[in-house]
Design a protein around this motif. Structure first.
Motif, short mmCIF file in Angstrom:
data_model
loop_
_atom_site.label_atom_id
_atom_site.label_comp_id
_atom_site.label_asym_id
_atom_site.label_seq_id
_atom_site.Cartn_x
_atom_site.Cartn_y
_atom_site.Cartn_z
N VAL A 2 0.82 -1.21 0.00
CA VAL A 2 0.00 0.00 0.00
C VAL A 2 0.85 1.25 0.00
O VAL A 2 0.62 2.18 -0.80
CB VAL A 2 -0.96 -0.03 1.20
N LEU A 3 1.84 1.32 0.90
CA LEU A 3 2.66 2.53 0.97
C LEU A 3 3.46 2.77 -0.31
O LEU A 3 3.50 3.91 -0.81
CB LEU A 3 3.58 2.44 2.19
N PRO A 4 4.11 1.75 -0.91
CA PRO A 4 4.77 2.01 -2.21
C PRO A 4 3.79 2.42 -3.31
O PRO A 4 4.11 3.26 -4.16
CB PRO A 4 5.44 0.66 -2.52
N ALA A 5 2.58 1.81 -3.31
CA ALA A 5 1.60 2.19 -4.33
C ALA A 5 1.15 3.63 -4.17
O ALA A 5 0.97 4.36 -5.15
CB ALA A 5 0.40 1.24 -4.26
N LEU A 6 0.94 4.08 -2.91
CA LEU A 6 0.57 5.48 -2.68
C LEU A 6 1.67 6.42 -3.13
O LEU A 6 1.40 7.47 -3.75
CB LEU A 6 0.26 5.69 -1.19
N PHE A 7 2.94 6.07 -2.84
CA PHE A 7 4.06 6.91 -3.27
C PHE A 7 4.12 6.99 -4.79
O PHE A 7 4.29 8.07 -5.38
CB PHE A 7 5.36 6.33 -2.70
N HIS B 83 1.66 6.49 -6.96
CA HIS B 83 0.52 7.23 -7.47
C HIS B 83 0.68 8.73 -7.29
O HIS B 83 0.36 9.52 -8.18
CB HIS B 83 -0.75 6.75 -6.75
N ARG B 84 1.18 9.13 -6.11
CA ARG B 84 1.24 10.58 -5.82
C ARG B 84 2.37 11.25 -6.58
O ARG B 84 2.20 12.38 -7.06
CB ARG B 84 1.42 10.77 -4.31
N TRP B 85 3.54 10.64 -6.68
CA TRP B 85 4.71 11.34 -7.21
C TRP B 85 5.06 10.95 -8.66
O TRP B 85 5.92 11.59 -9.25
CB TRP B 85 5.92 11.07 -6.32
N VAL B 86 4.41 9.91 -9.22
CA VAL B 86 4.74 9.50 -10.59
C VAL B 86 3.51 9.54 -11.49
O VAL B 86 3.47 10.21 -12.53
CB VAL B 86 5.37 8.10 -10.61
N LEU B 87 2.46 8.79 -11.11
CA LEU B 87 1.32 8.63 -12.00
C LEU B 87 0.51 9.91 -12.16
O LEU B 87 0.03 10.21 -13.27
CB LEU B 87 0.40 7.51 -11.47
N VAL B 88 0.34 10.67 -11.06
CA VAL B 88 -0.46 11.90 -11.16
C VAL B 88 0.19 12.93 -12.08
O VAL B 88 -0.48 13.49 -12.97
CB VAL B 88 -0.73 12.47 -9.77
N PRO B 89 1.52 13.26 -11.94
CA PRO B 89 2.12 14.22 -12.88
C PRO B 89 2.09 13.73 -14.33
O PRO B 89 1.77 14.49 -15.26
CB PRO B 89 3.55 14.36 -12.36
N VAL B 90 2.43 12.45 -14.54
CA VAL B 90 2.40 11.92 -15.91
C VAL B 90 0.99 11.94 -16.47
O VAL B 90 0.75 12.28 -17.64
CB VAL B 90 2.99 10.50 -15.93
N GLY B 91 0.01 11.63 -15.65
CA GLY B 91 -1.38 11.67 -16.10
C GLY B 91 -1.82 13.07 -16.47
O GLY B 91 -2.58 13.25 -17.44
N ARG B 92 -1.38 14.06 -15.71
CA ARG B 92 -1.74 15.44 -16.07
C ARG B 92 -1.16 15.85 -17.41
O ARG B 92 -1.83 16.47 -18.25
CB ARG B 92 -1.26 16.39 -14.97
N VAL B 93 0.14 15.48 -17.63
CA VAL B 93 0.76 15.80 -18.92
C VAL B 93 0.03 15.09 -20.06
O VAL B 93 -0.29 15.68 -21.11
CB VAL B 93 2.25 15.42 -18.89
N LEU B 94 -0.25 13.80 -19.87
CA LEU B 94 -0.96 13.06 -20.92
C LEU B 94 -2.37 13.60 -21.13
O LEU B 94 -2.88 13.60 -22.26
CB LEU B 94 -1.03 11.57 -20.55
#
Length: 310
Positions: A159-164, A166-177
């Protein structure tokens, strides 16, 4: 052609536009316009061809197939269902109810239910009650301890690695995409609409070109050349020819009538020559009848003369 966003569109967006959006917008829209124009024109042509095929071929064929299906399938199946399947099914249902359902109901009510009640009472006191005591006093505490351990293990390892991530990798990349995809979508929409206008203009141009290169010259040739020539041919050739043909026909009919009359007269002359007048056969029959009587009288006279001489 307006390829830029309007200020009202920019103010309507909830997210502010950055340098990435401005840098991607114009190239993406140009590429999308170049790629979409042929697709839109081909799509319009396919739509027109599909409508013609639907109205001229598919709809009449569909109606004919529906009529054939109703005549060859639906009505025979309805007749078979109404006069064969339903009576047979009713007879089978009555037989099943009499031979199977009624005995089974009696067996269930008088045998299965009492036996099931006895077995349920025995299972309750021999199996269910001991199992509930085992579950309540042994399995529940052990399961709670194992679940607590697994919860913290899974939280730390997953859970903790998935939250990290999601917050610091997937969200910025998703915004750019999301920004890139939104710009591509808007560019494709503008290109599709502009391609529609281009396709409409090309279609109108081809229509006008066809009208002024084929239809209007053909109409002019028909009106100014073919119609006067046709009138001249009709008045100078066809009408005199038809009148001459009618005159020849009348002459031929008169000649044939004269020939038939001459043939009739010739047959009548030949008949009179060989057979005589129409009243001649009766006279010949009367003469023929008188001749045997005269012959008999002559024979009788000769016989009497001979007797007198003797």
């Amino acid at each position: 052609m307006d390829l830029q966003k309007k200020p009202a569109d920019r103010s309507a967006r909830p997210d502010p536009e950055g340098c990435l959006v401005v840098a991607l917008r114009l190239p993406v829209r140009i590429v999308a316009f170049v790629l979409v124009v042929p697709v839109r024109m081909a799509w319009d042509a396919l739509v027109v061809a599909g409508r013609l095929l639907r109205d001229a071929v598919l709809r009449p064929c569909g109606r004919a197939l529906l009529w054939l299906g109703e005549v060859l399938v639906v009505r025979p199946l309805g007749w078979l269902w109404r006069y064969i399947v339903v009576p047979v099914a009713r007879a089978l249902a009555w037989l099943v109810r009499v031979l199977v359902v009624t005995p089974l109901v009696w067996l269930y009510a008088h045998v299965v239910v009492p036996v099931a009640r006895a077995l349920a009472w025995l299972a309750h006191w021999l199996i269910v009650v001991p199992a509930l005591r085992l579950l309540e006093w042994v399995l529940v505490p052990v399961g709670r301890a194992i679940g607590w351990v697994l919860y913290w293990t899974g939280r730390i390892l997953f859970v903790l690695p998935a939250l990290f991530l999601h917050r610091w990798v997937l969200v910025p990349v998703g915004r750019v995409l999301l920004v890139v995809g939104r710009e591509i979508r808007d560019a494709l929409g503008h290109a599709w609409r502009v391609a529609g206008y281009v396709s409409l203009a090309v279609g109108r141009f081809l229509g006008v070109l066809l009208r002024w290169t084929v239809v209007e010259p053909a109409r002019w040739v028909y009106r100014t050349v073919l119609t006067p020539v046709g009138h001249v041919v009709r008045d100078a050739v066809l009408r005199p020819a038809s009148q001459a043909a009618r005159a020849v026909g009348r002459t031929a009919r008169q000649a044939l009538s004269a020939v038939r009359e001459s043939a009739r007269q010739a047959r009548a002359d030949v008949r009179r020559l060989f057979l005589g007048e129409p009243g001649a056969p009766r006279e010949r029959e009367a003469v023929g009848r008188r001749e045997p009587s005269a012959r008999g009288a002559r024979t009788l006279g000769s016989s009497t003369t001979a007797l007198t001489k003797d």
